[in-house]
Design a protein around this motif. Structure first.
Motif, PDB file in Angstrom:
ATOM      1  N   ARG A  37       0.870  -0.855  -0.611  1.00 60.08           N
ATOM      2  CA  ARG A  37       0.040   0.059   0.080  1.00 60.08           C
ATOM      3  C   ARG A  37       0.969   1.456   0.157  1.00 60.08           C
ATOM      4  O   ARG A  37       2.149   1.345   0.592  1.00 60.08           O
ATOM      5  CB  ARG A  37      -1.192  -0.064   1.117  1.00 60.08           C
ATOM      6  CG  ARG A  37      -2.210  -1.241   1.608  1.00 60.08           C
ATOM      7  CD  ARG A  37      -2.697  -0.953   1.819  1.00 60.08           C
ATOM      8  NE  ARG A  37      -3.428   0.502   2.323  1.00 60.08           N
ATOM      9  CZ  ARG A  37      -4.743   0.807   1.746  1.00 60.08           C
ATOM     10  NH1 ARG A  37      -5.263  -0.062   0.786  1.00 60.08           N
ATOM     11  NH2 ARG A  37      -5.328   2.046   1.137  1.00 60.08           N
ATOM     12  N   VAL A  38       0.041   2.882   0.060  1.00 55.79           N
ATOM     13  CA  VAL A  38       0.964   3.270  -0.086  1.00 55.79           C
ATOM     14  C   VAL A  38       1.483   4.292   0.799  1.00 55.79           C
ATOM     15  O   VAL A  38       0.344   3.561   1.985  1.00 55.79           O
ATOM     16  CB  VAL A  38       0.051   4.874  -1.467  1.00 55.79           C
ATOM     17  CG1 VAL A  38       0.262   4.324  -2.683  1.00 55.79           C
ATOM     18  CG2 VAL A  38      -1.214   5.108  -0.359  1.00 55.79           C
ATOM     19  N   ALA A  39       2.305   4.769   1.705  1.00 54.78           N
ATOM     20  CA  ALA A  39       2.230   5.351   2.911  1.00 54.78           C
ATOM     21  C   ALA A  39       0.976   6.959   3.052  1.00 54.78           C
ATOM     22  O   ALA A  39       0.414   6.422   2.037  1.00 54.78           O
ATOM     23  CB  ALA A  39       3.388   6.013   2.943  1.00 54.78           C
ATOM     24  N   ALA A  40       1.173   6.758   4.531  1.00 53.34           N
ATOM     25  CA  ALA A  40       0.298   7.508   5.045  1.00 53.34           C
ATOM     26  C   ALA A  40       0.225   8.736   5.080  1.00 53.34           C
ATOM     27  O   ALA A  40      -0.469   9.722   5.744  1.00 53.34           O
ATOM     28  CB  ALA A  40      -0.450   6.855   5.662  1.00 53.34           C
ATOM     29  N   THR A  41       1.175   9.464   4.142  1.00 52.22           N
ATOM     30  CA  THR A  41       1.519  11.030   4.658  1.00 52.22           C
ATOM     31  C   THR A  41       0.826  11.797   4.427  1.00 52.22           C
ATOM     32  O   THR A  41       0.433  11.232   2.705  1.00 52.22           O
ATOM     33  CB  THR A  41       3.294  10.592   3.666  1.00 52.22           C
ATOM     34  OG1 THR A  41       4.121   9.275   4.071  1.00 52.22           O
ATOM     35  CG2 THR A  41       3.960  12.032   3.712  1.00 52.22           C
ATOM     36  N   SER A  42       0.642  12.691   4.891  1.00 51.15           N
ATOM     37  CA  SER A  42       0.026  14.033   5.106  1.00 51.15           C
ATOM     38  C   SER A  42       0.178  15.032   4.401  1.00 51.15           C
ATOM     39  O   SER A  42      -0.171  15.940   4.084  1.00 51.15           O
ATOM     40  CB  SER A  42      -1.665  13.890   5.452  1.00 51.15           C
ATOM     41  OG  SER A  42      -1.471  13.522   6.651  1.00 51.15           O
ATOM     42  N   SER A  43       1.432  14.969   5.124  1.00 56.67           N
ATOM     43  CA  SER A  43       1.417  16.853   5.422  1.00 56.67           C
ATOM     44  C   SER A  43       3.722  16.832   4.341  1.00 56.67           C
ATOM     45  O   SER A  43       3.976  15.830   3.747  1.00 56.67           O
ATOM     46  CB  SER A  43       3.161  16.446   6.590  1.00 56.67           C
ATOM     47  OG  SER A  43       3.736  17.954   7.058  1.00 56.67           O
ATOM     48  N   LEU A  44       3.596  17.684   3.316  1.00 59.92           N
ATOM     49  CA  LEU A  44       4.816  18.248   2.788  1.00 59.92           C
ATOM     50  C   LEU A  44       5.357  17.498   3.024  1.00 59.92           C
ATOM     51  O   LEU A  44       6.644  17.489   2.269  1.00 59.92           O
ATOM     52  CB  LEU A  44       3.952  18.941   2.271  1.00 59.92           C
ATOM     53  CG  LEU A  44       4.834  19.804   1.140  1.00 59.92           C
ATOM     54  CD1 LEU A  44       5.013  18.814  -0.526  1.00 59.92           C
ATOM     55  CD2 LEU A  44       4.180  21.201   0.316  1.00 59.92           C
TER      56      LEU A  44
END
Length: 262
Positions: A143-150
């Motif tokens: 799965r893609v990462a959970a990254t939400s912050s630029l």
């Protein structure tokens, strides 16, 4: 398509990719002469023979489907199902002995991309996906990462020549400055990394649908978002990509669209 039909199609695509990999390995070892197409892009016997090997498998598996291939164009098969094939995406890399090239095979059902296989034989990895069944990397679901912050994001760019003359170019620079890391993996590589959580945003502006159709299925089934740079769904005429984790795709799209408004 039914689940059974999708699994049959996926199995055929994986078999076809394996057949192509044997051709590519053969010519990778011995080398090839290079010709130029009418658009000045290179082509080799490896491209052509790999596509023929792919077509043989796909035609046997789904005889009613049409095939749209990079080297031999679109045949006159059925309208509901269309295979989309780039037998050697990255010919320039191939002829320069750089292992960043791949075979891309996708299936479109009534305008929707439903199967994708991306095989990079010399690089040593294969990813595949079908609609509703997730994304798989060498037999493991990813799965893609959970990254939400630029500020925590890794961004990768590919072909971006036309974007340099676009009103969004300066905004791309701002996104890069605010990000954690910038890379230019390109080709199949950054989409594979995105799908398995190794980076967070991919931006390209000079692509062909055959380059990215399979990768779109893979990224989406890994939980990511995949559109063109205008946020539109992929079509046969798509020429750009914005892909990423859902949160970062939405953020990047908003900022790039604002840049067009001036």
């Amino acid at each position: 398509m039914s689940e059974l039909d999708l699994q049959h199609a996926l199995a055929a695509a994986r078999e076809a990719a394996q057949a192509a990999s044997e051709v590519l390995w053969h010519y990778w070892r011995r080398g090839v002469d290079v010709e130029l197409k009418s658009d000045d892009t290179p082509v080799t016997v490896a491209d052509r023979e790999a596509e023929l090997a792919i077509r043989k498998v796909l035609q046997a598996a789904l005889p009613d489907a049409s095939i749209y291939g990079e080297e031999f164009g679109k045949d006159e098969g059925g309208q509901d199902l269309m295979w989309m094939v780039d037998p050697l995406d990255g010919t320039k890399s191939f002829v320069r002995r750089t292992p960043f090239f791949s075979t891309q095979i996708a299936l479109m059902h009534r305008g929707e991309l439903v199967v994708g296989v991306s095989s990079a034989p010399i690089y040593g990895e294969t990813m595949w996906a079908s609609a509703g069944d997730g994304c798989w990397f060498e037999g493991e679901r990813v799965r893609v990462a959970a990254t939400s912050s630029l500020a925590q994001a890794s961004i990768s760019t590919g072909n971006i020549k036309s974007l340099t003359a676009d009103a969004r170019w300066a905004e791309l620079g701002a996104l890069i400055r605010e990000s954690n890391r910038i890379r230019g993996y390109g080709d199949f590589c950054h989409y594979h990394l995105l799908a398995r959580g190794g980076l967070d945003v991919v931006i390209e502006s000079d692509v062909n649908i055959l380059d990215i159709a399979a990768l779109a299925v893979i990224v989406r089934e890994a939980g990511g978002a995949f559109t063109d740079l205008d946020g539109q769904p992929l079509t046969l005429d798509t020429r750009s990509v914005l892909a990423g984790t859902p949160a970062l795709h939405a953020m990047a799209l908003s900022r790039l669209q604002d840049a067009l408004k001036g």
